[in-house]
Design a protein around this motif. Sequence first.
Motif, mmCIF file in Angstrom:
data_model
loop_
_atom_site.group_PDB
_atom_site.id
_atom_site.type_symbol
_atom_site.label_atom_id
_atom_site.label_comp_id
_atom_site.label_asym_id
_atom_site.label_seq_id
_atom_site.Cartn_x
_atom_site.Cartn_y
_atom_site.Cartn_z
ATOM 1 N N LYS A 1 -20.805 -0.315 -24.321
ATOM 2 C CA LYS A 1 -21.034 -0.934 -23.132
ATOM 3 C C LYS A 1 -19.839 -1.524 -22.576
ATOM 4 O O LYS A 1 -18.926 -1.919 -23.019
ATOM 5 C CB LYS A 1 -22.355 -1.776 -23.384
ATOM 6 C CG LYS A 1 -21.878 -3.214 -23.887
ATOM 7 C CD LYS A 1 -23.057 -4.029 -23.988
ATOM 8 C CE LYS A 1 -22.520 -5.457 -24.579
ATOM 9 N NZ LYS A 1 -22.306 -5.370 -25.936
ATOM 10 N N VAL A 2 -19.875 -1.573 -21.108
ATOM 11 C CA VAL A 2 -18.945 -2.177 -20.397
ATOM 12 C C VAL A 2 -19.858 -3.329 -19.336
ATOM 13 O O VAL A 2 -20.772 -2.758 -18.472
ATOM 14 C CB VAL A 2 -18.220 -1.271 -19.622
ATOM 15 C CG1 VAL A 2 -17.069 -1.712 -18.482
ATOM 16 C CG2 VAL A 2 -17.588 -0.182 -20.480
ATOM 17 N N ASP A 3 -19.281 -4.599 -19.738
ATOM 18 C CA ASP A 3 -20.028 -5.394 -19.068
ATOM 19 C C ASP A 3 -19.305 -6.562 -18.367
ATOM 20 O O ASP A 3 -18.659 -7.394 -18.831
ATOM 21 C CB ASP A 3 -20.935 -6.145 -20.155
ATOM 22 C CG ASP A 3 -22.160 -6.921 -19.353
ATOM 23 O OD1 ASP A 3 -21.766 -7.633 -18.309
ATOM 24 O OD2 ASP A 3 -23.354 -7.067 -19.861
ATOM 25 N N LEU A 4 -19.143 -6.416 -17.135
ATOM 26 C CA LEU A 4 -18.081 -7.227 -16.328
ATOM 27 C C LEU A 4 -18.542 -8.683 -16.479
ATOM 28 O O LEU A 4 -17.676 -9.309 -16.631
ATOM 29 C CB LEU A 4 -18.421 -6.888 -14.840
ATOM 30 C CG LEU A 4 -18.252 -5.328 -14.478
ATOM 31 C CD1 LEU A 4 -18.403 -5.212 -12.997
ATOM 32 C CD2 LEU A 4 -17.185 -4.628 -15.275
ATOM 33 N N SER A 5 -19.799 -9.032 -16.378
ATOM 34 C CA SER A 5 -20.066 -10.285 -16.391
ATOM 35 C C SER A 5 -19.751 -10.925 -17.762
ATOM 36 O O SER A 5 -19.348 -12.049 -17.974
ATOM 37 C CB SER A 5 -21.685 -10.282 -16.225
ATOM 38 O OG SER A 5 -22.158 -11.667 -16.444
ATOM 39 N N ILE A 6 -19.954 -10.214 -18.841
ATOM 40 C CA ILE A 6 -19.587 -10.673 -20.365
ATOM 41 C C ILE A 6 -18.191 -11.002 -20.143
ATOM 42 O O ILE A 6 -17.638 -11.884 -20.642
ATOM 43 C CB ILE A 6 -20.060 -9.925 -21.447
ATOM 44 C CG1 ILE A 6 -21.473 -9.755 -21.501
ATOM 45 C CG2 ILE A 6 -19.529 -10.056 -22.716
ATOM 46 C CD1 ILE A 6 -21.932 -8.997 -22.550
ATOM 47 N N GLU A 7 -17.319 -9.973 -19.945
ATOM 48 C CA GLU A 7 -15.819 -10.304 -19.792
ATOM 49 C C GLU A 7 -15.389 -11.456 -19.158
ATOM 50 O O GLU A 7 -14.707 -12.157 -19.761
ATOM 51 C CB GLU A 7 -15.219 -9.283 -19.019
ATOM 52 C CG GLU A 7 -15.323 -7.624 -20.074
ATOM 53 C CD GLU A 7 -14.990 -7.714 -21.422
ATOM 54 O OE1 GLU A 7 -14.018 -8.312 -21.805
ATOM 55 O OE2 GLU A 7 -15.828 -7.183 -22.284
ATOM 56 N N LEU A 8 -16.005 -11.673 -17.906
ATOM 57 C CA LEU A 8 -15.622 -12.836 -17.220
ATOM 58 C C LEU A 8 -15.936 -14.265 -17.946
ATOM 59 O O LEU A 8 -15.444 -15.313 -17.903
ATOM 60 C CB LEU A 8 -16.400 -12.843 -15.765
ATOM 61 C CG LEU A 8 -15.694 -12.184 -14.750
ATOM 62 C CD1 LEU A 8 -16.405 -12.260 -13.331
ATOM 63 C CD2 LEU A 8 -14.209 -12.520 -14.312
ATOM 64 N N ALA B 1 -13.957 -17.424 -18.897
ATOM 65 C CA ALA B 1 -14.230 -18.675 -18.596
ATOM 66 C C ALA B 1 -14.297 -19.563 -19.775
ATOM 67 O O ALA B 1 -13.634 -20.593 -19.476
ATOM 68 C CB ALA B 1 -15.569 -18.620 -17.924
ATOM 69 N N PHE B 2 -14.630 -19.175 -20.973
ATOM 70 C CA PHE B 2 -14.685 -20.059 -22.184
ATOM 71 C C PHE B 2 -13.250 -20.307 -22.440
ATOM 72 O O PHE B 2 -13.074 -21.570 -22.766
ATOM 73 C CB PHE B 2 -15.282 -19.214 -23.471
ATOM 74 C CG PHE B 2 -14.865 -19.731 -24.592
ATOM 75 C CD1 PHE B 2 -15.926 -20.836 -24.883
ATOM 76 C CD2 PHE B 2 -14.051 -19.731 -25.394
ATOM 77 C CE1 PHE B 2 -15.835 -21.522 -26.260
ATOM 78 C CE2 PHE B 2 -13.790 -20.286 -26.604
ATOM 79 C CZ PHE B 2 -14.711 -21.253 -26.874
ATOM 80 N N HIS B 3 -12.398 -19.491 -22.313
ATOM 81 C CA HIS B 3 -10.794 -19.752 -22.576
ATOM 82 C C HIS B 3 -10.244 -20.512 -21.710
ATOM 83 O O HIS B 3 -9.495 -21.308 -22.107
ATOM 84 C CB HIS B 3 -10.023 -18.386 -23.243
ATOM 85 C CG HIS B 3 -10.742 -17.637 -24.353
ATOM 86 N ND1 HIS B 3 -10.493 -18.131 -25.514
ATOM 87 C CD2 HIS B 3 -10.995 -16.598 -24.354
ATOM 88 C CE1 HIS B 3 -10.890 -17.350 -26.567
ATOM 89 N NE2 HIS B 3 -11.290 -16.232 -25.776
ATOM 90 N N GLY C 1 -18.661 -22.790 -20.421
ATOM 91 C CA GLY C 1 -17.892 -23.444 -18.876
ATOM 92 C C GLY C 1 -18.509 -22.797 -17.948
ATOM 93 O O GLY C 1 -17.926 -22.701 -16.983
ATOM 94 N N LEU C 2 -19.884 -22.431 -18.158
ATOM 95 C CA LEU C 2 -20.452 -21.863 -16.905
ATOM 96 C C LEU C 2 -21.175 -22.954 -16.057
ATOM 97 O O LEU C 2 -22.064 -22.438 -14.881
ATOM 98 C CB LEU C 2 -21.525 -20.802 -17.275
ATOM 99 C CG LEU C 2 -21.050 -19.656 -18.127
ATOM 100 C CD1 LEU C 2 -22.074 -18.686 -18.599
ATOM 101 C CD2 LEU C 2 -19.812 -18.985 -17.242
ATOM 102 N N THR D 1 -4.403 -17.921 -15.109
ATOM 103 C CA THR D 1 -4.140 -17.957 -16.610
ATOM 104 C C THR D 1 -5.025 -17.130 -17.308
ATOM 105 O O THR D 1 -5.052 -17.077 -18.323
ATOM 106 C CB THR D 1 -4.081 -19.293 -16.970
ATOM 107 O OG1 THR D 1 -5.397 -20.091 -16.590
ATOM 108 C CG2 THR D 1 -3.076 -20.133 -16.628
ATOM 109 N N SER D 2 -5.927 -16.352 -16.479
ATOM 110 C CA SER D 2 -6.898 -15.706 -17.115
ATOM 111 C C SER D 2 -6.911 -14.186 -16.168
ATOM 112 O O SER D 2 -7.287 -14.332 -14.956
ATOM 113 C CB SER D 2 -8.274 -16.051 -17.185
ATOM 114 O OG SER D 2 -8.397 -17.046 -18.500
ATOM 115 N N ILE D 3 -7.101 -13.259 -16.930
ATOM 116 C CA ILE D 3 -6.941 -11.841 -15.955
ATOM 117 C C ILE D 3 -7.736 -10.938 -16.683
ATOM 118 O O ILE D 3 -7.698 -10.551 -17.949
ATOM 119 C CB ILE D 3 -5.359 -11.566 -15.782
ATOM 120 C CG1 ILE D 3 -4.795 -12.288 -15.155
ATOM 121 C CG2 ILE D 3 -5.463 -9.884 -15.427
ATOM 122 C CD1 ILE D 3 -2.964 -11.961 -14.947
#
Lengths: 253, 253
Positions: free
Chosen positions: A201-208, A212-214, B89-90, B181-183
């Motif tokens: 699976k490729v999930d853009l939302s999850i990647e973002l 965001a966490f980091h 962080g959402l 800082t995030s890509i």
Amino acid sequence: MATGRTHRPATRSRGIPEATVARLPLYLRALTALSERSVPTVSSEELAAAAGVNSAKLRKDFSYLGSYGTRGVGYDVEYLVYQISRELGLTQDWPVVIVGIGNLGAALANYGGFASRGFRVAALIDADPAMAGKPVAGIPVQHTDDLEKIIDDNGVSIGVIATPAGAAQQVCDRLVAAGVTSILNFAPTVLSVPEGVDVRKVDLSIELQILAFHEQRKAGEEAAADGAGPVAAARKKSADKGPDGDVPAVMPA
Amino acid sequence: MATGRTHRPATRSRGIPEATVARLPLYLRALTALSERSVPTVSSEELAAAAGVNSAKLRKDFSYLGSYGTRGVGYDVEYLVYQISRELGLTQDWPVVIVGIGNLGAALANYGGFASRGFRVAALIDADPAMAGKPVAGIPVQHTDDLEKIIDDNGVSIGVIATPAGAAQQVCDRLVAAGVTSILNFAPTVLSVPEGVDVRKVDLSIELQILAFHEQRKAGEEAAADGAGPVAAARKKSADKGPDGDVPAVMPA
DNA sequence: CCATCTTTGTGCACGCGTTCACAAAGACAT
DNA sequence: ATGTCTTTGTGAACGCGTGCACAAAGATGG
């Protein structure tokens, strides 16, 4: 990230660890670039740098394929390109169908990376009757009703799902029933498939969200231990939303 | 899946394992669905099934966040949604820029998943002067020349690269220099970034190649252990595992 | 043919992630 | 209260992946 799985550690796939398989395409890309520059041989150190991995890891990865290097010299670029391509199954033609020709599906259809190596977009499928016949990326869109026939006629075993989340499982079931055994899923849903079918699976939302966490963590650290940040304390522009308590609390205990 | 990770140096992400962080968005999605159905509580077993993971893993994941469950009952859906959102962080707004408004970039701009939760497309940037001013997804495209100003004005810390491979590193360097800082990288290239910058990559070509590998393996086994139908043969031997997320081993009804 | 230099291939140790299995905690009925 | 039942939270074991460090293998030069 996502492969069909079982709880049977018995026989390993082919002796080749999954982590290694995931890196082979990376090596292949770097090698192809070298090949185009007519570089004859390359050392593990150089290739590792180009692929962005540790050289020891690269050598170990290659060792699973066989001893294709020459000590004191390195690896023959052309030979390695061939061996990896063969191992990945890219020496044969893989017809692929893309289901769901919305913005993303159209982008995928136009993506050059597909055709470039072994993969061929055999058909585009969409549930919207208005789309039927309309060419996207030079390929006429066909209606979902013909899905099974399309799969069968073209001998498709790899399907790409780019539909809305709500339709994904249904499409998946039909693809599997029609004979597809590998699925690349772009819909934000967990797909259930029978054993023997691979899903990635490729999930853009999850990647973002992971970013965001980091990002939040970095912001918290910056605020906490101000002035000792790794890279020039990042930036301060990251909005000083520093209000209220509830700061990410990154304090090192 | 399709994620690539870049080395995570020193500081451990606040005690929360990276693998757990990667699954939190998955749990959040399942919980949100339950919330919309007004389900008050959920057990680890149910939620794990919905997210496609092992229940023990889910409980351990949650244990890193704190003890938010009630023994004998399960987890309060709303409360958990809040806790995970906060952890990821959402609960704050993340302005994002998308660089490279081709087919893929446009698809990303139109992707609802962005705006849905915390993320806001602050700007679209493209190097083509002809694109400037043209609205995509209701947002006017701006020229690359103004990249630094856009980043600065909007306090952007997350950038999405959807340019051709050749331009990716250059764009990346400018983003980083401007304070990103995030890509999230969609270009098929390995990006070099200074320490402190996170990069995640989504590579369609690599995902397909991994699928092709397994597909080839399945075909080979099928031919070797010549048996019954196609799926039946693939079913006899499976066992493999993914580095990341995975697929539920549950059978569809 | 021998010495030296380069680079591969890999044994080994370490750490992370996964999974099992179970005690502890709370709900609920009597 | 007390007992039973459900479900969490986690200690511990195990397996995989990673990276170090080095011996073996071959190239190269004298």
